[in-house]
Design a protein around this motif. Sequence first.
Motif, short mmCIF file in Angstrom:
data_model
loop_
_atom_site.label_atom_id
_atom_site.label_comp_id
_atom_site.label_asym_id
_atom_site.label_seq_id
_atom_site.Cartn_x
_atom_site.Cartn_y
_atom_site.Cartn_z
N TRP A 164 -56.06 -34.94 -7.51
CA TRP A 164 -57.30 -35.56 -7.98
C TRP A 164 -58.50 -34.70 -7.60
O TRP A 164 -58.43 -33.87 -6.70
CB TRP A 164 -57.48 -36.96 -7.40
N ALA A 218 -56.78 -44.21 -2.89
CA ALA A 218 -56.80 -45.63 -3.26
C ALA A 218 -56.66 -46.50 -2.01
O ALA A 218 -57.35 -47.53 -1.88
CB ALA A 218 -55.69 -45.93 -4.26
N VAL A 257 -64.91 -51.06 -7.57
CA VAL A 257 -64.72 -49.91 -8.46
C VAL A 257 -64.61 -50.38 -9.90
O VAL A 257 -64.43 -51.57 -10.17
CB VAL A 257 -63.43 -49.14 -8.10
N THR A 258 -64.72 -49.43 -10.80
CA THR A 258 -64.34 -49.65 -12.20
C THR A 258 -63.29 -48.61 -12.52
O THR A 258 -63.53 -47.41 -12.39
CB THR A 258 -65.54 -49.52 -13.15
N ILE A 259 -62.11 -49.09 -12.88
CA ILE A 259 -60.99 -48.20 -13.21
C ILE A 259 -60.94 -48.07 -14.72
O ILE A 259 -60.76 -49.07 -15.44
CB ILE A 259 -59.66 -48.75 -12.67
N HIS A 260 -61.11 -46.86 -15.21
CA HIS A 260 -61.03 -46.58 -16.64
C HIS A 260 -59.60 -46.14 -16.95
O HIS A 260 -59.10 -45.18 -16.36
CB HIS A 260 -62.04 -45.50 -17.03
N SER A 299 -62.97 -53.79 -13.84
CA SER A 299 -63.90 -53.79 -12.71
C SER A 299 -63.44 -54.78 -11.67
O SER A 299 -63.01 -55.89 -12.00
CB SER A 299 -65.31 -54.17 -13.18
N ILE A 339 -59.94 -52.97 -5.32
CA ILE A 339 -58.52 -52.66 -5.14
C ILE A 339 -58.02 -53.40 -3.91
O ILE A 339 -58.56 -53.23 -2.81
CB ILE A 339 -58.30 -51.13 -5.00
N ILE A 370 -55.50 -54.51 -8.48
CA ILE A 370 -56.95 -54.72 -8.50
C ILE A 370 -57.25 -56.19 -8.78
O ILE A 370 -56.62 -56.81 -9.65
CB ILE A 370 -57.66 -53.81 -9.53
N VAL A 396 -54.31 -44.35 -15.03
CA VAL A 396 -55.71 -44.20 -14.60
C VAL A 396 -56.30 -42.92 -15.18
O VAL A 396 -55.81 -41.82 -14.94
CB VAL A 396 -55.81 -44.17 -13.05
N TRP A 447 -59.87 -42.41 -14.87
CA TRP A 447 -60.85 -42.12 -13.83
C TRP A 447 -61.31 -43.39 -13.17
O TRP A 447 -61.14 -44.48 -13.72
CB TRP A 447 -62.02 -41.30 -14.35
N ILE A 448 -61.84 -43.25 -11.96
CA ILE A 448 -62.32 -44.39 -11.18
C ILE A 448 -63.77 -44.13 -10.82
O ILE A 448 -64.09 -43.08 -10.26
CB ILE A 448 -61.49 -44.58 -9.90
#
Length: 199
Positions: free
Chosen positions: A77, A128, A138-141, A149, A152, A162, A187, A189-190
């Motif tokens: 990452w 994580a 967080v917002t995990i895309h 959103s 975690i 989440i 995932v 991006w976060i």
Amino acid sequence: MRWENFFDDLEGQLAAEWEAERAALDTEAERLRLSRVTLRERLAMLVDREGDSSVPSFDLIDGTVLSAEVTGVGADWAALDGGRSGAMIVPFSALAAIGMPHADVLRTARPAPARSALVERMSLGFIARDLVRRRIPVTIHLTRGRALSGTIDRAGADHLDIALHEPGTPRRASEVTGHRIVPFSAVAWIRLEEGATLG
């Protein structure tokens, strides 16, 4: 007199051939070195980059394009700082392309300095679990374009849990609207809550 010119000419030809052979060997050695350079090494060369060149852009597999500086690199990452967009974590598997000035393209292909063994082992799961410990919203895309959103709750070897809640609100049982298990492979991006940083 003619023999002197003959030998001088031969000496010049031999020197030119040796120089050409040495240049070919240097070129082949450089090709071999470049064949061993990893994406992680190239991204690590962007950390703390100097100069007023334009900010790199990251095309992600979910179609998002992020303009951000690389602030850290782990095993699989990269940590990005998008200025007003905040801190983000992007798995290498979610990178589709990276745009940067030509000078940075050349600089990142140079030999990288040695990195600590700990950094080499810091996987997405490690990061994580740190977010779980610090309870950072967080917002995990996801790779399919959807965003989740929340906070975690747990991070396993290849996935995370989440608790979903509105962005900007703390994780309270009364605020949680659902739970999801998300494989790391899904995932893209976060994004960390505004003001949050890694570490």
